[in-house]
Design a protein around this motif. Structure first.
Motif, PDB file in Angstrom:
ATOM      1  N   VAL A  47     -20.858 -26.352  85.237  1.00 22.45           N
ATOM      2  CA  VAL A  47     -20.010 -26.165  83.994  1.00 22.45           C
ATOM      3  C   VAL A  47     -20.795 -24.914  83.660  1.00 22.45           C
ATOM      4  N   ASN A  48     -19.994 -24.181  82.669  1.00 18.96           N
ATOM      5  CA  ASN A  48     -20.734 -22.950  81.931  1.00 18.96           C
ATOM      6  C   ASN A  48     -21.677 -23.277  80.928  1.00 18.96           C
ATOM      7  N   GLY A  49     -22.800 -22.794  80.832  1.00 17.09           N
ATOM      8  CA  GLY A  49     -24.025 -23.090  80.048  1.00 17.09           C
ATOM      9  C   GLY A  49     -23.577 -22.855  78.429  1.00 17.09           C
ATOM     10  N   GLN A  50     -22.713 -22.001  78.211  1.00 13.90           N
ATOM     11  CA  GLN A  50     -22.367 -21.875  76.747  1.00 13.90           C
ATOM     12  C   GLN A  50     -21.606 -23.020  76.351  1.00 13.90           C
ATOM     13  N   ARG A  51     -21.052 -23.913  77.141  1.00  7.22           N
ATOM     14  CA  ARG A  51     -20.275 -25.176  76.790  1.00  7.22           C
ATOM     15  C   ARG A  51     -21.418 -26.300  76.558  1.00  7.22           C
ATOM     16  N   LEU A  52     -22.798 -25.992  76.607  1.00  4.33           N
ATOM     17  CA  LEU A  52     -23.531 -27.163  76.448  1.00  4.33           C
ATOM     18  C   LEU A  52     -24.511 -26.863  75.400  1.00  4.33           C
ATOM     19  N   LYS A  53     -24.953 -27.914  74.647  1.00  2.00           N
ATOM     20  CA  LYS A  53     -26.214 -27.924  73.561  1.00  2.00           C
ATOM     21  C   LYS A  53     -27.222 -29.037  73.809  1.00  2.00           C
TER      22      LYS A  53
ATOM     23  N   PHE B  91     -28.187 -22.346  87.708  1.00  2.00           N
ATOM     24  CA  PHE B  91     -27.949 -21.214  88.289  1.00  2.00           C
ATOM     25  C   PHE B  91     -27.829 -20.096  87.568  1.00  2.00           C
ATOM     26  N   PRO B  92     -27.900 -18.891  88.222  1.00  2.00           N
ATOM     27  CA  PRO B  92     -27.714 -17.572  87.615  1.00  2.00           C
ATOM     28  C   PRO B  92     -26.356 -17.279  86.769  1.00  2.00           C
ATOM     29  N   TYR B  93     -26.566 -16.561  85.794  1.00  2.00           N
ATOM     30  CA  TYR B  93     -25.277 -16.238  84.834  1.00  2.00           C
ATOM     31  C   TYR B  93     -24.844 -17.476  84.068  1.00  2.00           C
TER      32      TYR B  93
END
Length: 140
Positions: free
Chosen positions: A115-121, A98-100
């Motif tokens: 989930v927020n993409g910043q919490r993924l790797k 999704f955006p953002y």
């Protein structure tokens, strides 16, 4: 009185060329300024190369595509859960982006959730089983 006379004689015989000494000092100051300028330029070049090297390795690390395997950072671990316990869970499969930096992930047992993409790797492979990690720790 005799001492004064010899001191005056020594001063007269010593050639004080103030113009020459002044030029010598000015040359030294200019040379020092050139060294300082060269060091500043070298520092700027070094910083630029270091930034370029660092940025090259970060390129496209947070770009997720549908079907990628990712790990989720668990920020809700309680205190004293174990020093060596990993805070990353997964692997999860990317279902939708999704955006953002919001993403939808899928886990066979937990289902789909956002989930927020910043919490993924990115997950590069291998097993995350605790038993397998324990076996590796016992071998060393």
């Amino acid at each position: 009185m005799e001492l004064e006379h010899k001191a005056l004689w020594a001063l007269k015989s010593f050639n004080f060329d103030l113009d020459s000494a002044g030029r010598q000092r000015q040359w030294q100051i200019n040379e020092l300024e050139e060294w300082r300028q060269q060091a500043y330029e070298n520092s700027t070049i070094y910083k630029a190369k270091t930034k370029q090297w660092h940025d090259k390795r970060l390129k496209n690390l947070k770009e997720f595509n549908v079907g990628d395997s990712v790990l989720l950072f668990n920020s809700h671990l309680r205190l004293f859960t174990g020093k060596l316990k990993s805070r990353w869970s997964g692997p999860f499969t990317m279902m939708q982006v999704f955006p953002y930096s919001a993403v939808e992930v899928h886990h066979p047992e937990k289902g789909n959730f956002k989930v927020n993409g910043q919490r993924l790797k990115h997950y590069l492979g291998g097993s995350l089983d605790v038993e397998e990690r324990m076996n590796w720790a016992l071998h060393f």
